[in-house]
Scaffold this active site. Structure first.
Site, PDB file in Angstrom:
ATOM      1  N   GLY A  18       0.846  -1.195   0.000  1.00 36.39           N
ATOM      2  CA  GLY A  18       0.000   0.000   0.000  1.00 36.39           C
ATOM      3  C   GLY A  18       0.873   1.232   0.000  1.00 36.39           C
ATOM      4  O   GLY A  18       2.106   1.151   0.120  1.00 36.39           O
ATOM      5  N   LEU A  19       0.237   2.374  -0.152  1.00 43.99           N
ATOM      6  CA  LEU A  19       0.966   3.640  -0.181  1.00 43.99           C
ATOM      7  C   LEU A  19       1.664   3.936   1.147  1.00 43.99           C
ATOM      8  O   LEU A  19       1.300   3.374   2.191  1.00 43.99           O
ATOM      9  CB  LEU A  19      -0.002   4.782  -0.500  1.00 43.99           C
ATOM     10  CG  LEU A  19      -0.625   4.793  -1.902  1.00 43.99           C
ATOM     11  CD1 LEU A  19      -1.765   5.811  -1.946  1.00 43.99           C
ATOM     12  CD2 LEU A  19       0.422   5.104  -2.962  1.00 43.99           C
ATOM     13  N   SER A  20       2.627   4.819   1.100  1.00 43.67           N
ATOM     14  CA  SER A  20       3.238   5.325   2.323  1.00 43.67           C
ATOM     15  C   SER A  20       2.160   5.990   3.166  1.00 43.67           C
ATOM     16  O   SER A  20       1.376   6.799   2.674  1.00 43.67           O
ATOM     17  CB  SER A  20       4.339   6.343   1.984  1.00 43.67           C
ATOM     18  OG  SER A  20       4.904   6.878   3.161  1.00 43.67           O
ATOM     19  N   GLY A  21       2.089   5.634   4.449  1.00 47.98           N
ATOM     20  CA  GLY A  21       1.076   6.198   5.325  1.00 47.98           C
ATOM     21  C   GLY A  21      -0.252   5.473   5.275  1.00 47.98           C
ATOM     22  O   GLY A  21      -1.210   5.873   5.942  1.00 47.98           O
ATOM     23  N   GLY A  31      -0.893   2.521   6.424  1.00 44.81           N
ATOM     24  CA  GLY A  31      -1.105   1.725   7.628  1.00 44.81           C
ATOM     25  C   GLY A  31      -0.537   0.321   7.539  1.00 44.81           C
ATOM     26  O   GLY A  31      -0.851  -0.525   8.373  1.00 44.81           O
ATOM     27  N   LYS A  32       0.296   0.069   6.546  1.00 40.99           N
ATOM     28  CA  LYS A  32       0.870  -1.268   6.358  1.00 40.99           C
ATOM     29  C   LYS A  32       1.563  -1.776   7.616  1.00 40.99           C
ATOM     30  O   LYS A  32       1.266  -2.871   8.101  1.00 40.99           O
ATOM     31  CB  LYS A  32       1.889  -1.262   5.213  1.00 40.99           C
ATOM     32  CG  LYS A  32       1.346  -0.945   3.857  1.00 40.99           C
ATOM     33  CD  LYS A  32       2.442  -0.985   2.811  1.00 40.99           C
ATOM     34  CE  LYS A  32       3.587  -0.037   3.084  1.00 40.99           C
ATOM     35  NZ  LYS A  32       3.178   1.382   3.159  1.00 40.99           N
ATOM     36  N   SER A  91       6.117  -1.725  -2.125  1.00 44.92           N
ATOM     37  CA  SER A  91       6.196  -2.636  -3.284  1.00 44.92           C
ATOM     38  C   SER A  91       5.192  -2.221  -4.351  1.00 44.92           C
ATOM     39  O   SER A  91       4.193  -2.903  -4.573  1.00 44.92           O
ATOM     40  CB  SER A  91       5.977  -4.090  -2.856  1.00 44.92           C
ATOM     41  OG  SER A  91       4.843  -4.263  -2.045  1.00 44.92           O
TER      42      SER A  91
END
Length: 210
Positions: A45-48, A50-51, A119
């Site tokens: 997922g995108l930066s920020g 919540g991964k 990724s």
């Protein structure tokens, strides 16, 4: 300053002297001892988005269930194993390739390993999937809208990217390719990390990983 990786293999070929060593204790032996299946939970997922937060919550829940786990986090890995890599598209591919190989070793050890990385490219995530056997790669799409990620911006990275201080930033001037058919699709807007983690845990129970 980080430098892009350099292929040190002669003519791009591995030496014929490098042979895989078959350990006396097999993967099946380790899985049986641990009492659960082994696999990679690949959080993307995108930066920020919540991964890392969700992956940590899942790791805690699995630990509480007595599951043998390990958590690979993007920032942590870049402190050591991938400390020589920059953020060009080529370096990002090598970053994921190395993590995939490490995750494969953890799976061979019989663990449920969580990997939290942006990724951004489908082809790179498929590269990791192809390293593993059927059922050993579980793609978890942390689907958080860009505007929410920017509002969170815990490290101030989006602000720097918008100001041109950071180049090749995913979601701003570098593409993010959303998973086409992830095993787990978490739409995080309005959900807590615990709620998202429970969805992952329920998937693992339903598909008899635990």
């Amino acid at each position: 300053m980080s430098t892009p990786y350099i292929d040190k293999e002669v003519n791009g070929e591995k030496s014929s002297d490098v042979v895989w060593h078959q350990a006396a204790v097999s993967h099946q032996d380790r899985v049986k001892l641990n009492g659960h299946k082994a696999a990679v939970l690949w959080f993307t997922g995108l930066s920020g988005s919540g991964k890392s937060t969700v992956a940590n919550a899942v790791d805690v829940m699995l630990y509480q269930h007595g599951v043998k786990t390990y958590l690979l986090d993007g920032d942590n890995v870049r402190h050591g194993l991938n400390g020589d890599l920059g953020f060009s598209d080529q370096a990002r591919v090598e970053n994921i390739r190395r993590i995939g190989e490490v995750a494969k070793l953890f799976v061979d050890a019989g663990l449920l390993v969580s990997s939290a990385f942006i990724s951004p490219f489908n082809v790179d995530r498929k590269m990791v999937r192809d390293l593993l056997k059927e059922g050993e790669f579980i793609e978890v799409f942390i689907d958080t809208p860009l505007e929410i990620c920017e509002k969170r911006d815990p490290k101030g990275l989006y602000q720097k990217a918008r100001a041109g201080e950071i180049k090749n930033f995913t979601g701003i001037d570098s593409a993010y390719e959303a998973p086409i058919n992830p095993e787990i699709h978490l739409q995080t807007d309005g959900k807590s990390a615990q709620q998202c983690a429970l969805e992952v845990l329920n998937y693992l129970k339903l598909h008899e990983y635990l």
